[in-house]
Structure formats: structure tokens, C-alpha cells
Scaffold this motif. Structure first.
Motif, PDB file in Angstrom:
ATOM      1  N   ARG A 120       0.685  -1.152   0.020  1.00 45.53           N
ATOM      2  CA  ARG A 120      -0.085  -0.006  -0.166  1.00 45.53           C
ATOM      3  C   ARG A 120       0.810   1.274  -0.005  1.00 45.53           C
ATOM      4  NH1 ARG A 120      -3.305  -3.299   3.563  1.00 45.53           N
ATOM      5  NH2 ARG A 120      -2.272  -2.263   5.444  1.00 45.53           N
ATOM      6  N   THR A 121       1.911   1.179   0.841  1.00 46.43           N
ATOM      7  CA  THR A 121       2.991   2.309   0.884  1.00 46.43           C
ATOM      8  C   THR A 121       3.502   2.701  -0.590  1.00 46.43           C
ATOM      9  OG1 THR A 121       3.420   1.973   3.041  1.00 46.43           O
ATOM     10  CG2 THR A 121       5.143   3.150   1.725  1.00 46.43           C
ATOM     11  N   LEU A 122       3.861   1.520  -1.420  1.00 47.46           N
ATOM     12  CA  LEU A 122       4.484   1.647  -2.558  1.00 47.46           C
ATOM     13  C   LEU A 122       3.348   2.221  -3.420  1.00 47.46           C
ATOM     14  CD1 LEU A 122       6.778  -0.225  -1.608  1.00 47.46           C
ATOM     15  CD2 LEU A 122       6.561  -1.391  -3.637  1.00 47.46           C
ATOM     16  N   ARG A 123       1.934   1.811  -3.537  1.00 44.27           N
ATOM     17  CA  ARG A 123       1.015   2.209  -4.520  1.00 44.27           C
ATOM     18  C   ARG A 123       0.801   3.831  -3.977  1.00 44.27           C
ATOM     19  NH1 ARG A 123      -5.008  -0.030  -5.895  1.00 44.27           N
ATOM     20  NH2 ARG A 123      -5.617   1.544  -7.108  1.00 44.27           N
ATOM     21  N   THR A 124       0.982   4.351  -2.796  1.00 43.03           N
ATOM     22  CA  THR A 124       0.521   5.377  -2.587  1.00 43.03           C
ATOM     23  C   THR A 124       1.566   6.430  -3.073  1.00 43.03           C
ATOM     24  OG1 THR A 124      -0.775   4.931  -0.501  1.00 43.03           O
ATOM     25  CG2 THR A 124       0.235   7.098  -0.524  1.00 43.03           C
ATOM     26  N   ALA A 125       2.786   5.899  -2.932  1.00 41.71           N
ATOM     27  CA  ALA A 125       3.949   6.826  -3.639  1.00 41.71           C
ATOM     28  C   ALA A 125       4.011   6.741  -5.080  1.00 41.71           C
ATOM     29  CB  ALA A 125       5.247   6.155  -3.331  1.00 41.71           C
ATOM     30  N   ALA A 126       3.391   5.848  -5.783  1.00 43.43           N
ATOM     31  CA  ALA A 126       3.225   5.703  -7.280  1.00 43.43           C
ATOM     32  C   ALA A 126       2.110   6.639  -7.571  1.00 43.43           C
ATOM     33  CB  ALA A 126       3.125   4.139  -7.538  1.00 43.43           C
ATOM     34  N   ASP A 127       1.117   6.514  -6.763  1.00 40.56           N
ATOM     35  CA  ASP A 127       0.016   7.594  -7.223  1.00 40.56           C
ATOM     36  C   ASP A 127       0.145   9.061  -7.295  1.00 40.56           C
ATOM     37  OD1 ASP A 127      -1.569   5.159  -7.782  1.00 40.56           O
ATOM     38  OD2 ASP A 127      -2.619   5.274  -5.942  1.00 40.56           O
ATOM     39  N   ALA A 128       0.986   9.086  -6.131  1.00 37.89           N
ATOM     40  CA  ALA A 128       1.336  10.740  -6.079  1.00 37.89           C
ATOM     41  C   ALA A 128       2.125  11.269  -7.044  1.00 37.89           C
ATOM     42  CB  ALA A 128       2.286  10.629  -4.517  1.00 37.89           C
ATOM     43  N   THR A 129       2.976  10.400  -7.876  1.00 39.73           N
ATOM     44  CA  THR A 129       3.666  10.946  -9.148  1.00 39.73           C
ATOM     45  C   THR A 129       2.777  11.382 -10.044  1.00 39.73           C
ATOM     46  OG1 THR A 129       3.888   8.636  -9.966  1.00 39.73           O
ATOM     47  CG2 THR A 129       5.475   9.320  -8.488  1.00 39.73           C
ATOM     48  N   TYR A 130       1.550  11.108 -10.111  1.00 38.72           N
ATOM     49  CA  TYR A 130       0.474  11.525 -11.062  1.00 38.72           C
ATOM     50  C   TYR A 130       0.577  13.001 -11.138  1.00 38.72           C
ATOM     51  CZ  TYR A 130      -3.390  11.984 -14.322  1.00 38.72           C
ATOM     52  OH  TYR A 130      -4.365  12.413 -15.100  1.00 38.72           O
ATOM     53  N   GLU A 131       0.566  13.705 -10.183  1.00 38.97           N
ATOM     54  CA  GLU A 131       0.346  15.002 -10.060  1.00 38.97           C
ATOM     55  C   GLU A 131       1.583  15.868 -10.502  1.00 38.97           C
ATOM     56  OE1 GLU A 131      -2.489  16.373  -9.417  1.00 38.97           O
ATOM     57  OE2 GLU A 131      -3.411  14.318  -8.917  1.00 38.97           O
ATOM     58  N   LEU A 132       2.715  15.059 -10.677  1.00 42.18           N
ATOM     59  CA  LEU A 132       4.345  15.446 -11.127  1.00 42.18           C
ATOM     60  C   LEU A 132       4.121  15.136 -12.457  1.00 42.18           C
ATOM     61  CD1 LEU A 132       6.260  14.113  -8.049  1.00 42.18           C
ATOM     62  CD2 LEU A 132       5.074  16.348  -8.318  1.00 42.18           C
ATOM     63  N   ARG A 133       3.520  14.651 -12.994  1.00 41.08           N
ATOM     64  CA  ARG A 133       3.817  14.343 -14.499  1.00 41.08           C
ATOM     65  C   ARG A 133       3.643  15.210 -15.290  1.00 41.08           C
ATOM     66  NH1 ARG A 133       0.279   9.777 -17.480  1.00 41.08           N
ATOM     67  NH2 ARG A 133       1.574   8.270 -16.231  1.00 41.08           N
TER      68      ARG A 133
END
Length: 326
Positions: free
Chosen positions: A266-279
């Protein structure tokens, strides 16, 4: 989101990438999983029998089909023979989406049933006896790079790539194609050596890199990794009876994975999802063009007999706006 798992050989990156794919599937998320490692083990880690994994269609063997489809009606690409692994899309190119049917998926992807959902699995294909002495493995991973260059993915959609081991990932521009790169490191000096290489090579390209400790046995291991990689340490994974059973071909239901390891995923997914805003699609496209021009001038112009710089469409920016207008 496009997510890569990297690390030295034996670090456990294939195991962790398969667990992450299972986690995403269990939440109902659409997933395309890609085995781009020279040692093809992702299919087995996702529960396929050896015979089933061996029968998966190799992307490298279907490169001509992939090129012909992606080229579409792009007037800057005169033939599929002049397409190389870095050829960028332009006006008239066909683009790929995670949730669609297309000839590339039909030829190269196979559904894999997991607890709670189905994922698409694609493989580059193994390095065979016919390749020895005459081919580079990156000629196979070029099919993956082409697909990533033509992929328009949105929030809540995932492409998870199990990359080849060590610093070989830098033999092409594919290392810049991801929103998040998870580097799997054991708590040893050798385990963090690939991290240092990756950090140095990726420094100028805006690569988002997070470290996942594996084979962690206690707080001392976490402290060691934290001292070596600092705040880029995201989580640590310890011994798992569930994984041991999976490696024997008898995985229990995924919900029975240890809660500590579920938290890690779940931590990995949260970190990955947060990168969407940085795309940044503009930067993504510029990097694509950068590596294409490097390949064109260093070897591809001579090999194809064409000026491949002419394939660059200066007004084209890959992005989600293209989904609505396609």
C-alpha cells in the motif's frame, strides 16, 4: 502510472513486482505487467506453470507487427523498417491505452487470472541460443520502449515493468519512461551499489526513485539502508511464508499475505499514485526525442540509410488530451 522495478540480480525485484501486480489486481485496477528482464520469471511469479510461461508470445519476435501498427499514417515515418526503439510518435501515429483492445495486445499480451482480478501480461521473450554472439538483449527490450513511447495512460491505470538487472537498464532511454522507479535493495554493501549507480545515471533526467528494502531481518537492516540511501528508503520487506509458498508453486490466497507486507505494498502504491500530479508530458516528450536523436546520430542513420531526425514531429506532445481526440 508507469512503474519500473529495478535492482541487482537476486535482489528480489521480480518477486516484489509480482506482489505489487497482485496488490493492484486485488483492488480492481487495470494493469499491464511487462517482463523486460533477460531472465524471464515474472510469469511464474504470477502463478503460471512453466509450460504456460514458455508459451507466452515474445514481444521481440513480433517487433515488425508492433512497428507497423504504431506507425499508423504518420507521414514522417516512411516505413516500419526505419522505425527504431526510440522512434517517437507524431501526428498520425497510433497510440496505446491501458484499457483497450488493439492488435499489439492481441498479438503480445495474455490475460492472467489473479485473486480479485485479471491482468495483461507481456514478455520480451528470453535470450535464446540463436541470439548468442549475434544479438544484444536490448534489441528485444526495444519493443517495450516503443510501446511506452506510444502509451497514453491515465490515473488509476498501471503499467508495471520488471526491468533487467543492474545498471543494464541504462543501455537505452527506457529508464526515463516511468513515473516511479522502485529500486529493490538488500541491506548489504553490494545491495546498495546499484542504487548509487542508478542515482548517478538518473540524476539529470528527473527520474523519481524510491528504494524498497528486501530480505530485511530487523531494525539494524533498516538503519543500514537508511544510512546508505536516506529519505529515498520507502519501505522494507522481511521474511514471508506466503512468498515461500508462492515460489514452490503453491501460493495461498493473496489476502493471506502477511499484513506487514500488505502495508508495504500500500505504501508503494501511494507513492506511485502521488507521481501522477508531477507528470510533465512536455518533458517526457523532450526526453523521448533526446534519446531518439542520440541513437539516430550514433548508429541508426547508418543502419537504416535514412535521416531519422526527420521522424521527430516538432509540434507533437504526447499527453492525455490525445485520448479525448482519438
Amino acid at each position: 502510472m508507469k512503474i519500473a522495478f529495478v535492482g541487482k540480480g537476486g535482489s528480489g525485484k521480480t518477486t516484489l513486482s509480482s506482489l505489487f501486480v497482485r496488490h493492484l489486481a486485488a483492488t480492481g485496477s487495470p494493469v499491464v505487467a511487462v517482463d523486460a528482464d533477460i531472465n524471464q520469471h515474472l510469469g511464474a511469479a504470477l502463478g503460471l506453470e512453466d509450460g504456460e510461461a514458455a508459451e507466452l508470445p515474445a514481444m521481440g519476435a513480433r517487433l515488425a507487427l508492433i512497428k507497423d501498427y504504431l506507425r499508423g499514417s504518420n507521414p514522417r515515418i516512411t516505413s516500419s523498417e526505419t522505425m527504431i526503439k526510440t522512434t517517437p510518435p507524431g501526428e498520425g501515429s497510433r497510440l496505446l491505452r491501458v484499457c483497450e483492445s488493439n492488435p499489439v495486445y492481441e498479438a503480445c499480451a495474455r490475460p492472467v487470472e489473479l485473486d480479485g482480478g485479471t491482468v495483461r501480461l507481456m514478455v520480451t521473450g528470453p535470450f535464446t541460443d540463436a541470439d548468442l554472439g549475434v544479438a544484444c538483449y536490448h534489441s528485444k527490450t526495444g519493443a517495450v520502449e516503443l510501446c511506452l513511447n506510444h502509451l497514453v495512460d491515465g490515473p488509476g491505470e498501471y503499467v508495471v515493468v520488471d526491468m533487467t538487472a543492474g545498471s543494464d537498464s541504462f543501455a537505452s532511454g527506457m529508464f526515463t519512461r516511468f513515473d516511479m522507479t522502485f529500486l529493490v535493495a538488500e541491506p548489504t554493501r553490494k545491495g546498495v551499489s546499484v542504487y548509487r549507480q542508478y542515482k548517478e545515471y538518473a540524476r539529470d533526467f528527473g527520474v523519481v526513485l524510491k528504494v524498497v528494502g528486501n530480505k530485511v531481518q530487523g531494525q539494524d537492516d533498516i538503519d543500514f539502508l537508511r544510512a546508505e540511501v536516506g529519505d529515498e528508503l520507502l519501505a522494507g520487506v522481511g521474511h514471508s511464508d506466503w512468498v515461500r509458498a508462492m515460489e514452490k508453486g503453491r501460493p495461498p490466497r493473496f489476502e493471506l499475505l502477511e499484513e506487514a507486507n500488505h502495508r508495504c505494498l500500500r505504501t508503494l502504491r501511494t507513492a506511485a499514485d502521488a507521481t501522477y500530479e508531477l507528470r510533465d508530458w512536455d518533458r517526457y516528450t523532450r526526453q523521448m526525442v533526446h534519446f531518439h536523436l542520440k541513437n539516430a546520430s550514433s548508429w541508426a542513420n547508418a543502419k537504416t540509410g535514412a535521416d531519422l531526425a526527420a521522424q521527430v514531429d516538432p509540434g507533437f506532445v504526447l499527453g492525455e488530451r490525445l485520448v479525448a481526440t482519438a
